[in-house]
Enzyme design. Structure first.
Site, short mmCIF file in Angstrom:
data_model
loop_
_atom_site.label_atom_id
_atom_site.label_comp_id
_atom_site.label_asym_id
_atom_site.label_seq_id
_atom_site.Cartn_x
_atom_site.Cartn_y
_atom_site.Cartn_z
N GLU A 153 -3.38 -21.46 0.91
CA GLU A 153 -3.61 -20.43 -0.13
C GLU A 153 -3.67 -19.08 0.55
OE1 GLU A 153 -7.42 -21.17 -1.97
OE2 GLU A 153 -8.44 -21.28 -0.05
N LYS A 173 -15.13 -24.23 -5.63
CA LYS A 173 -15.43 -22.81 -5.34
C LYS A 173 -16.91 -22.77 -4.94
CE LYS A 173 -14.44 -18.27 -7.04
NZ LYS A 173 -13.33 -17.42 -7.32
N THR A 198 -15.58 -16.55 -10.91
CA THR A 198 -15.30 -15.19 -11.37
C THR A 198 -14.33 -15.29 -12.54
OG1 THR A 198 -13.71 -15.06 -9.56
CG2 THR A 198 -15.76 -13.90 -9.25
C1 LIG Z 1 -10.05 -18.79 -1.89
C2 LIG Z 1 -9.58 -18.71 -3.31
N1 LIG Z 1 -8.50 -19.42 -3.68
C3 LIG Z 1 -8.03 -19.37 -4.95
C4 LIG Z 1 -8.64 -18.58 -5.91
C5 LIG Z 1 -8.08 -18.53 -7.30
O1 LIG Z 1 -8.96 -19.08 -8.25
P1 LIG Z 1 -8.90 -18.68 -9.79
O2 LIG Z 1 -7.50 -18.87 -10.26
O3 LIG Z 1 -9.85 -19.62 -10.46
O4 LIG Z 1 -9.32 -17.26 -9.90
C6 LIG Z 1 -9.77 -17.85 -5.56
C7 LIG Z 1 -10.43 -17.01 -6.58
O5 LIG Z 1 -11.19 -16.12 -6.29
C8 LIG Z 1 -10.25 -17.91 -4.24
O6 LIG Z 1 -11.35 -17.22 -3.85
#
Ligand SMILES: Cc1ncc(COP(=O)(O)O)c(C=O)c1O
Length: 268
Positions: free
Chosen positions: A164, A131, A22
């Protein structure tokens, strides 16, 4: 979206055999694009298929037009195979969608309330950081609360280490240092996290949940929403275990994240 019909035998649909991104797009310009493309490429290598051509992906953000949008990309291994065994010559599928987006500016300013989730993330180093499309843990965790005043839930792994939030990465300040959880066992290695790690002194550490209440400042961040300071932490039973006044201590890391996303910095 260029194709709304998903074949029944698409492996992303059947097994979660794929990846997604995203991406924040401002006036047709993607933010942290290289980091998103790197994570996608890493995921394709790990899952063992050749993803969409980079040149094709590079044409997508400009289709957003003016204003702020989120571009969601979903890449799957495509159709077929024999059960879990993938086809020898997969034809990956790519789908994408743009949505107009407005960040929660009040969360930037005033901070958020978060809670600890009961769900434990499974340790799986093979998939850690990616992801990928198997996000059932996040779906279960996100169903643990309904209170709109609670912005996010914090997740730890089955060994009790913080990982997280359900869709954001975690950062804190302790003894004057910035830290973030190591993500070698599970979790999604965020693109905002990667960009912050590349330019700021942030240590990747292991930390147990019970140490969290003692940190000096806590933030959540991702590449779409920016960085939210945490004002209040509840446990999984709804008891408040820590509160942090939102002060000048929160702004430097937040402003570093916002500079990477073209969001405004916040004054004390
Ligand atoms: C589970 C999870 N952790 C961390 C992130 C952060 O990722 P990013 O910084 O690439 O948006 C996301 C982003 O949607 C996520 O779904």
């Amino acid at each position: 979206m260029h194709d709304t019909v998903i074949p029944f035998d698409d492996r992303g649909f059947a097994y979660g055999d794929g990846l997604f991104e995203t991406v924040l797009v401002r006036d047709g310009e993607p933010l942290l694009w290289e980091a998103h493309m790197e994570r996608l490429a890493r995921g394709c290598v790990r899952l063992g298929f050749v993803g969409p051509e980079r040149a094709m992906l590079d044409t997508l953000p400009a289709q957003a037009g003016q204003g702020l949008h989120v571009l969601k990309l979903v890449v799957t291994r495509g159709r077929g195979g024999r059960g879990y065994l993938p086809p020898a010559d997969p034809q990956p599928s790519l789908r994408w969608q743009f949505s107009a987006f407005a960040p929660h500016q009040e969360r930037w300013r005033e901070g958020i309330r978060v809670r600890l989730c009961r769900l434990r993330l499974a340790i799986q180093p093979c998939l850690a950081g990616l992801k990928h499309l198997n996000r059932l843990e996040n779906v279960l965790a996100r169903q643990e609360w309904n209170d709109p005043d609670i912005a996010e839930g914090l997740l730890c792994d089955s060994a009790g280490r913080l990982v997280e939030a359900t869709c954001m990465n975690l950062f804190w300040q302790r003894d004057g240092r910035w830290e973030t959880p190591r993500l070698d066992a599970c979790g999604v290695a965020g693109t905002l996290r990667a960009a912050l790690l590349a330019e700021r002194p942030i240590a990747e550490v292991a930390m147990d949940t019970d140490e969290l209440a003692g940190v000096d400042a806590l933030w959540l961040g991702n590449s779409v929403q920016g960085v939210w300071p945490v004002a209040r932490l509840d446990d999984a039973e709804g008891n408040t275990v820590a509160r942090w006044p939102i002060t000048a201590i929160h702004r430097p890391l937040q402003n570093a994240g916002h500079a990477l996303l073209g969001y405004p910095g916040l004054a004390d």
